[in-house]
Design an enzyme around this catalytic site. Sequence first.
Site, PDB file in Angstrom:
ATOM      1  N   LYS A   9       0.836  -1.201   0.000  1.00  0.00           N
ATOM      2  CA  LYS A   9       0.000   0.000   0.000  1.00  0.00           C
ATOM      3  C   LYS A   9       0.867   1.246   0.000  1.00  0.00           C
ATOM      4  CE  LYS A   9      -3.480   2.170   2.990  1.00  0.00           C
ATOM      5  NZ  LYS A   9      -4.260   1.950   4.217  1.00  0.00           N
ATOM      6  N   SER A  25      -2.791   2.523 -17.598  1.00  0.00           N
ATOM      7  CA  SER A  25      -1.939   2.107 -16.496  1.00  0.00           C
ATOM      8  C   SER A  25      -1.698   3.263 -15.538  1.00  0.00           C
ATOM      9  CB  SER A  25      -0.594   1.578 -16.977  1.00  0.00           C
ATOM     10  OG  SER A  25       0.128   2.622 -17.596  1.00  0.00           O
ATOM     11  N   THR A  57      -5.920  -0.982 -12.318  1.00  0.00           N
ATOM     12  CA  THR A  57      -5.035  -0.833 -13.474  1.00  0.00           C
ATOM     13  C   THR A  57      -3.759  -1.617 -13.164  1.00  0.00           C
ATOM     14  OG1 THR A  57      -4.094   0.782 -15.023  1.00  0.00           O
ATOM     15  CG2 THR A  57      -4.011   1.358 -12.671  1.00  0.00           C
ATOM     16  N   TYR A  58      -2.708  -1.364 -13.927  1.00  0.00           N
ATOM     17  CA  TYR A  58      -1.436  -2.041 -13.685  1.00  0.00           C
ATOM     18  C   TYR A  58      -0.319  -1.011 -13.657  1.00  0.00           C
ATOM     19  CZ  TYR A  58      -0.735  -1.492 -18.694  1.00  0.00           C
ATOM     20  OH  TYR A  58      -0.597  -0.951 -19.939  1.00  0.00           O
ATOM     21  N   GLY A  73      -4.266   6.869 -19.821  1.00  0.00           N
ATOM     22  CA  GLY A  73      -5.422   6.330 -20.534  1.00  0.00           C
ATOM     23  C   GLY A  73      -6.720   6.704 -19.851  1.00  0.00           C
ATOM     24  N   ALA A  74      -7.682   5.785 -19.895  1.00  0.00           N
ATOM     25  CA  ALA A  74      -9.024   6.048 -19.356  1.00  0.00           C
ATOM     26  C   ALA A  74      -8.985   6.458 -17.883  1.00  0.00           C
ATOM     27  CB  ALA A  74      -9.899   4.817 -19.540  1.00  0.00           C
ATOM     28  N   ALA A  75      -8.036   5.921 -17.119  1.00  0.00           N
ATOM     29  CA  ALA A  75      -7.942   6.254 -15.694  1.00  0.00           C
ATOM     30  C   ALA A  75      -7.655   7.739 -15.476  1.00  0.00           C
ATOM     31  CB  ALA A  75      -6.865   5.407 -15.022  1.00  0.00           C
TER      32      ALA A  75
END
Length: 114
Positions: A9, A25, A57-58, A73-75
């Site tokens: 975390k 990502s 995501t990664y 991207g979309a994030a």
Amino acid sequence: MTIEVLKSKLHCVTVTEANLHYMGSITIDEDLMDAANMIAGEKVQVLDNDNGERFETYIIKGERGSGCICLNGAAARKVLVGDTVIIISYATMDFEEAKTFKPSIVFPKEGNKL
């Protein structure tokens, strides 16, 4: 029996960039990745403290020492630069092992520094 538990975390890091025109990502400073025992390609959950968004995501390695936390991207549509996020990864393990497992929890300072 196996269960999924908290593995790593990064608590309350600041989003430094949001790059919509990328394949997707989260880019994380490699120093932060090492401190939290995270690796490139690892699946993570991102929790935005400012707007309540939660998504997966990664990881992509960011420049070491940069403090970079960049949603791609979309994030990138789910955060704003300056938002405070929590980045979490989980591991699946045997129930008995999970009882004694100690997750890596990192509390970065201002500027996403260790």
